[in-house]
Design an enzyme around this catalytic site. Structure first.
Site, mmCIF file in Angstrom:
data_model
loop_
_atom_site.group_PDB
_atom_site.id
_atom_site.type_symbol
_atom_site.label_atom_id
_atom_site.label_comp_id
_atom_site.label_asym_id
_atom_site.label_seq_id
_atom_site.Cartn_x
_atom_site.Cartn_y
_atom_site.Cartn_z
ATOM 1 N N HIS A 105 0.848 -1.195 0.000
ATOM 2 C CA HIS A 105 0.000 0.000 0.000
ATOM 3 C C HIS A 105 0.880 1.240 0.000
ATOM 4 O O HIS A 105 2.044 1.208 0.410
ATOM 5 C CB HIS A 105 -0.964 0.017 1.179
ATOM 6 N N HIS A 107 0.838 5.389 1.054
ATOM 7 C CA HIS A 107 0.199 6.468 1.814
ATOM 8 C C HIS A 107 0.263 7.753 0.998
ATOM 9 O O HIS A 107 1.332 8.107 0.489
ATOM 10 C CB HIS A 107 0.942 6.709 3.132
#
Length: 143
Positions: A105, A107
């Protein structure tokens, strides 16, 4: 060094399967973007590929094109939606880097001059704040 296996029970995998609710701002066939429930700043958004991998180190190279084109799209929308001065984009790999959820992932955090990032303390944001920021970002993505 042996890499750990991907855990299909991680929280992001559960979000991708719809088992845990999220405030989604974007989705296509390869990627989902949603609000971080423990934001380091207002509008903190996570961009997550649907393809399973623990992080950048074990992801298939074909994951990166769709992921990072979406990161750019979301970063532009987050900056516009929150009227931010800049955007921090972070991607962490393995415990020593600070990674705590083992699904790749990225940010995307809007930044404002003179305001530091909040620590990642585990304090959850109010759902209505997440919903409001998600709506602003979805509107910016649509324009």
């Amino acid at each position: 060094m042996t890499e750990a296996a991907y855990d299909t029970g991680n929280i992001f995998a559960k979000i991708l399967r719809g088992e845990i609710p999220s405030h989604r701002v974007y989705e296509d066939e390869a990627v989902v973007a949603f609000m971080d429930v423990m934001p380091q700043g207002p509008g903190h958004t996570l961009v997550v590929p649907k393809a399973p991998s623990r992080n950048l180190l074990d992801a298939a190279p074909s994951t990166f094109g769709p992921l990072f084109s979406t990161v750019q799209k979301v970063a532009r929308a987050v900056r516009k939606a929150l009227n931010a001065d800049g955007v921090t984009v972070m991607q962490l790999n393995e415990p020593a880097s600070g990674q705590t959820v083992y699904h790749l992932h990225v940010h995307v955090i809007p930044r404002f001059d003179g305001i530091p990032l909040k620590p990642h303390t585990g304090t959850m944001e109010k759902p209505e704040v997440l919903a409001e920021n998600a709506e602003k970002i979805r509107a910016a993505l649509g324009s």
